[in-house]
Design a protein around this motif. Structure first.
Motif, PDB file in Angstrom:
ATOM      1  N   PHE A  25       1.868  -4.102 -28.902  1.00 34.39           N
ATOM      2  CA  PHE A  25       2.411  -5.345 -29.447  1.00 34.39           C
ATOM      3  C   PHE A  25       1.346  -6.429 -29.305  1.00 34.39           C
ATOM      4  O   PHE A  25       0.643  -6.477 -28.286  1.00 34.39           O
ATOM      5  CB  PHE A  25       3.681  -5.755 -28.701  1.00 34.39           C
ATOM      6  CG  PHE A  25       4.248  -7.078 -29.145  1.00 34.39           C
ATOM      7  CD1 PHE A  25       4.857  -7.200 -30.383  1.00 34.39           C
ATOM      8  CD2 PHE A  25       4.154  -8.200 -28.330  1.00 34.39           C
ATOM      9  CE1 PHE A  25       5.364  -8.422 -30.798  1.00 34.39           C
ATOM     10  CE2 PHE A  25       4.674  -9.415 -28.732  1.00 34.39           C
ATOM     11  CZ  PHE A  25       5.281  -9.529 -29.967  1.00 34.39           C
ATOM     12  N   ALA A  26       1.198  -7.259 -30.318  1.00 37.86           N
ATOM     13  CA  ALA A  26       0.154  -8.287 -30.276  1.00 37.86           C
ATOM     14  C   ALA A  26       0.695  -9.633 -30.731  1.00 37.86           C
ATOM     15  O   ALA A  26       1.545  -9.716 -31.620  1.00 37.86           O
ATOM     16  CB  ALA A  26      -1.025  -7.879 -31.153  1.00 37.86           C
ATOM     17  N   ILE A  27       0.196 -10.693 -30.100  1.00 37.68           N
ATOM     18  CA  ILE A  27       0.463 -12.070 -30.493  1.00 37.68           C
ATOM     19  C   ILE A  27      -0.888 -12.741 -30.713  1.00 37.68           C
ATOM     20  O   ILE A  27      -1.801 -12.578 -29.898  1.00 37.68           O
ATOM     21  CB  ILE A  27       1.239 -12.838 -29.402  1.00 37.68           C
ATOM     22  CG1 ILE A  27       2.594 -12.189 -29.128  1.00 37.68           C
ATOM     23  CG2 ILE A  27       1.438 -14.300 -29.815  1.00 37.68           C
ATOM     24  CD1 ILE A  27       3.326 -12.785 -27.934  1.00 37.68           C
ATOM     25  N   ILE A  93      -3.798 -11.611 -28.123  1.00 40.80           N
ATOM     26  CA  ILE A  93      -3.560 -10.861 -26.892  1.00 40.80           C
ATOM     27  C   ILE A  93      -2.781  -9.604 -27.266  1.00 40.80           C
ATOM     28  O   ILE A  93      -1.804  -9.666 -28.013  1.00 40.80           O
ATOM     29  CB  ILE A  93      -2.814 -11.707 -25.835  1.00 40.80           C
ATOM     30  CG1 ILE A  93      -2.654 -10.924 -24.542  1.00 40.80           C
ATOM     31  CG2 ILE A  93      -1.469 -12.218 -26.339  1.00 40.80           C
ATOM     32  CD1 ILE A  93      -2.306 -11.788 -23.345  1.00 40.80           C
ATOM     33  N   LEU A  94      -3.286  -8.478 -26.791  1.00 41.43           N
ATOM     34  CA  LEU A  94      -2.714  -7.172 -27.137  1.00 41.43           C
ATOM     35  C   LEU A  94      -2.033  -6.584 -25.908  1.00 41.43           C
ATOM     36  O   LEU A  94      -2.656  -6.452 -24.847  1.00 41.43           O
ATOM     37  CB  LEU A  94      -3.819  -6.231 -27.625  1.00 41.43           C
ATOM     38  CG  LEU A  94      -3.411  -4.831 -28.072  1.00 41.43           C
ATOM     39  CD1 LEU A  94      -2.556  -4.898 -29.330  1.00 41.43           C
ATOM     40  CD2 LEU A  94      -4.650  -3.972 -28.320  1.00 41.43           C
ATOM     41  N   PHE A  95      -0.744  -6.257 -26.043  1.00 38.84           N
ATOM     42  CA  PHE A  95       0.035  -5.705 -24.942  1.00 38.84           C
ATOM     43  C   PHE A  95       0.192  -4.199 -25.116  1.00 38.84           C
ATOM     44  O   PHE A  95       0.627  -3.739 -26.172  1.00 38.84           O
ATOM     45  CB  PHE A  95       1.425  -6.351 -24.894  1.00 38.84           C
ATOM     46  CG  PHE A  95       1.393  -7.835 -24.626  1.00 38.84           C
ATOM     47  CD1 PHE A  95       1.395  -8.312 -23.325  1.00 38.84           C
ATOM     48  CD2 PHE A  95       1.350  -8.735 -25.673  1.00 38.84           C
ATOM     49  CE1 PHE A  95       1.372  -9.673 -23.072  1.00 38.84           C
ATOM     50  CE2 PHE A  95       1.314 -10.097 -25.433  1.00 38.84           C
ATOM     51  CZ  PHE A  95       1.324 -10.564 -24.126  1.00 38.84           C
ATOM     52  N   ILE A 216      -6.737  -7.933 -23.587  1.00 36.56           N
ATOM     53  CA  ILE A 216      -5.867  -6.755 -23.546  1.00 36.56           C
ATOM     54  C   ILE A 216      -5.096  -6.778 -22.226  1.00 36.56           C
ATOM     55  O   ILE A 216      -5.681  -6.921 -21.150  1.00 36.56           O
ATOM     56  CB  ILE A 216      -6.681  -5.455 -23.684  1.00 36.56           C
ATOM     57  CG1 ILE A 216      -7.443  -5.468 -25.019  1.00 36.56           C
ATOM     58  CG2 ILE A 216      -5.767  -4.239 -23.590  1.00 36.56           C
ATOM     59  CD1 ILE A 216      -8.388  -4.304 -25.199  1.00 36.56           C
ATOM     60  N   PHE A 217      -3.777  -6.647 -22.325  1.00 40.15           N
ATOM     61  CA  PHE A 217      -2.895  -6.742 -21.162  1.00 40.15           C
ATOM     62  C   PHE A 217      -2.018  -5.495 -21.066  1.00 40.15           C
ATOM     63  O   PHE A 217      -1.540  -5.010 -22.089  1.00 40.15           O
ATOM     64  CB  PHE A 217      -2.007  -7.990 -21.312  1.00 40.15           C
ATOM     65  CG  PHE A 217      -1.065  -8.222 -20.178  1.00 40.15           C
ATOM     66  CD1 PHE A 217      -1.448  -8.984 -19.087  1.00 40.15           C
ATOM     67  CD2 PHE A 217       0.207  -7.663 -20.187  1.00 40.15           C
ATOM     68  CE1 PHE A 217      -0.573  -9.203 -18.027  1.00 40.15           C
ATOM     69  CE2 PHE A 217       1.083  -7.870 -19.137  1.00 40.15           C
ATOM     70  CZ  PHE A 217       0.685  -8.645 -18.056  1.00 40.15           C
ATOM     71  N   ILE A 221      -8.544  -7.399 -19.852  1.00 37.97           N
ATOM     72  CA  ILE A 221      -9.832  -7.057 -20.453  1.00 37.97           C
ATOM     73  C   ILE A 221     -10.110  -8.053 -21.566  1.00 37.97           C
ATOM     74  O   ILE A 221      -9.302  -8.212 -22.485  1.00 37.97           O
ATOM     75  CB  ILE A 221      -9.811  -5.620 -20.998  1.00 37.97           C
ATOM     76  CG1 ILE A 221      -9.523  -4.631 -19.863  1.00 37.97           C
ATOM     77  CG2 ILE A 221     -11.130  -5.279 -21.679  1.00 37.97           C
ATOM     78  CD1 ILE A 221      -9.236  -3.225 -20.332  1.00 37.97           C
ATOM     79  N   ARG A 222     -11.243  -8.728 -21.512  1.00 33.84           N
ATOM     80  CA  ARG A 222     -11.575  -9.758 -22.491  1.00 33.84           C
ATOM     81  C   ARG A 222     -12.723  -9.311 -23.370  1.00 33.84           C
ATOM     82  O   ARG A 222     -13.712  -8.752 -22.880  1.00 33.84           O
ATOM     83  CB  ARG A 222     -11.927 -11.068 -21.788  1.00 33.84           C
ATOM     84  CG  ARG A 222     -10.761 -11.661 -21.008  1.00 33.84           C
ATOM     85  CD  ARG A 222     -11.184 -12.921 -20.261  1.00 33.84           C
ATOM     86  NE  ARG A 222     -10.055 -13.499 -19.530  1.00 33.84           N
ATOM     87  CZ  ARG A 222      -9.688 -13.147 -18.311  1.00 33.84           C
ATOM     88  NH1 ARG A 222     -10.375 -12.203 -17.683  1.00 33.84           N
ATOM     89  NH2 ARG A 222      -8.669 -13.713 -17.715  1.00 33.84           N
ATOM     90  N   LYS A 223     -12.610  -9.583 -24.657  1.00 40.77           N
ATOM     91  CA  LYS A 223     -13.669  -9.268 -25.612  1.00 40.77           C
ATOM     92  C   LYS A 223     -13.896 -10.493 -26.495  1.00 40.77           C
ATOM     93  O   LYS A 223     -12.984 -11.244 -26.797  1.00 40.77           O
ATOM     94  CB  LYS A 223     -13.280  -8.059 -26.471  1.00 40.77           C
ATOM     95  CG  LYS A 223     -13.069  -6.778 -25.668  1.00 40.77           C
ATOM     96  CD  LYS A 223     -12.744  -5.605 -26.575  1.00 40.77           C
ATOM     97  CE  LYS A 223     -12.569  -4.335 -25.765  1.00 40.77           C
ATOM     98  NZ  LYS A 223     -12.292  -3.151 -26.629  1.00 40.77           N
TER      99      LYS A 223
END
Length: 235
Positions: A25-27, A93-95, A216-217, A221-223
């Motif tokens: 899921f992403a917001i 942000i990707l869950f 990414i959660f 993790i940050r990109k």
């Protein structure tokens, strides 16, 4: 102290519901520092290119062209030009729901939490600290019930009460809002980068990493961009 206005356009991809088999899921979307009316330039450029694409497909001009319906060359044509506009920054942000310790109980509560994390991990780290910010959010209304319309605004103003920030949220029908349509394209692109990387790779490789940030959660993790945006001291 001068209050700096930051315009934020958000949408979501995937399914937030606990019973959905989709693990992701992403917001996300984009934010813009509105110097010299950059937000208007972004929307006008998106609108112009989007209408050309619909004419080429012989689609009604008032029909929404969702990102899942776009070809790679159409996505590239839009994002490659939008990212060149000053003040534009994409974020998402990707869950990964399969790695969470608890199930999602209420979708609206988790969405509010997700937006908070988006600010905390993807937007605020790029902004100069110790400033007064007014965040003006535009969000797709398709998954928001009438009773929840003010929940997110109250939640964010409470969560960041220790900072000189204010949050104002308006919900729109994405069919009539080009800013939210662009947010849909951005968040769907990052959603697909984990779901089907080879499919979306041609689009990802043209993105300017100084103009986008992905978290990414769980795992934080940050990109993408980590350097703060320097707009306070510009002449």
């Amino acid at each position: 102290m001068i209050i700096i206005k930051i315009y934020v356009y958000l949408d979501e991809s995937g399914n937030i519901h606990q019973n959905s088999p989709t693990p992701l899921f992403a917001i996300g979307g984009y934010f813009v520092i509105d110097e010299a009316h950059h937000k208007d330039k972004i929307i006008q450029r998106y609108k112009k290119i989007n209408k050309k694409q619909k004419k080429k497909r012989q689609l009604p001009l008032d029909q929404e062209l969702k990102s899942r319906m776009m070809h790679d060359d159409e996505k590239i044509a839009l994002l490659s030009r939008i990212q060149k506009i000053d003040g534009f920054y994409g974020c998402a942000i990707l869950f990964d729901k399969s790695h969470m310790m608890k199930k999602i109980d209420r979708c609206n509560i988790f969405f509010n939490y997700g937006v908070k994390l988006l600010f905390h991990d993807c937007i605020l780290p790029l902004l100069p600290p110790h400033q007064s910010y007014e965040f003006i959010l535009s969000i797709d209304n398709r998954n928001v019930s009438v009773g929840d319309l003010k929940d997110l605004e109250k939640f964010l103003n409470t969560e960041f009460c220790y900072c000189d920030y204010s949050f104002q949220i308006t919900y729109y029908d994405s069919r009539y809002h080009y800013g939210i349509q662009l947010a849909d394209l951005i968040v769907n692109t990052f959603y697909l980068c984990s779901k089907n990387y080879p499919l979306i790779y041609p689009v990802l490789k043209i993105l300017d990493p100084t103009r986008f940030r992905l978290n990414i959660f769980p795992g934080h993790i940050r990109k993408g961009r980590t350097k703060k945006i320097n707009f306070i001291d510009k002449p």
